[in-house]
Design a protein around this motif. Structure first.
Motif, PDB file in Angstrom:
ATOM      1  N   ALA A   8       0.825  -1.626  -0.120  1.00 16.39           N
ATOM      2  CA  ALA A   8       0.102  -0.138   0.021  1.00 16.39           C
ATOM      3  C   ALA A   8       1.200   1.113  -0.770  1.00 16.39           C
ATOM      4  O   ALA A   8       0.537   2.367  -0.488  1.00 16.39           O
ATOM      5  CB  ALA A   8      -0.969  -0.075   0.604  1.00 16.39           C
ATOM      6  N   LEU A  57     -11.481   1.052   2.016  1.00 16.41           N
ATOM      7  CA  LEU A  57     -11.287  -0.069   2.404  1.00 16.41           C
ATOM      8  C   LEU A  57     -12.379  -1.397   2.853  1.00 16.41           C
ATOM      9  O   LEU A  57     -11.870  -2.587   2.497  1.00 16.41           O
ATOM     10  CB  LEU A  57      -9.733  -0.228   3.813  1.00 16.41           C
ATOM     11  N   ARG A  61     -12.870  -5.025   1.447  1.00 16.11           N
ATOM     12  CA  ARG A  61     -12.933  -6.157   1.933  1.00 16.11           C
ATOM     13  C   ARG A  61     -14.126  -6.763   2.251  1.00 16.11           C
ATOM     14  O   ARG A  61     -14.609  -7.935   1.838  1.00 16.11           O
ATOM     15  CB  ARG A  61     -12.299  -6.152   3.355  1.00 16.11           C
TER      16      ARG A  61
END
Length: 61
Positions: A8, A57, A61
């Motif tokens: 990242a 994020l 996920r």
């Protein structure tokens, strides 16, 4: 987890480098404008960016 964090951070460096490479004058202009903002405003923008990133994020996920 450490590997994902490293990946990242590397992607952040790539994106930052692309902005500087593709539009250095625009980047300089943005920095000049940011210097005129109050620290409280910059902090609020940073908090919004962090929240948006964390939300993205979670969605990924």
């Amino acid at each position: 987890m450490p590997h994902d964090l490293t990946v990242a951070l590397c992607l952040v460096l790539v994106l930052e480098g692309l902005v500087l490479f593709a539009a250095p004058r625009h980047w300089q202009s943005m920095v000049r404008q940011a210097l005129e903002l109050k620290p409280r405003t910059l902090r609020a923008c940073g908090a919004v960016a962090v929240a948006a990133g964390l939300a993205a994020l979670q969605l990924m996920r």
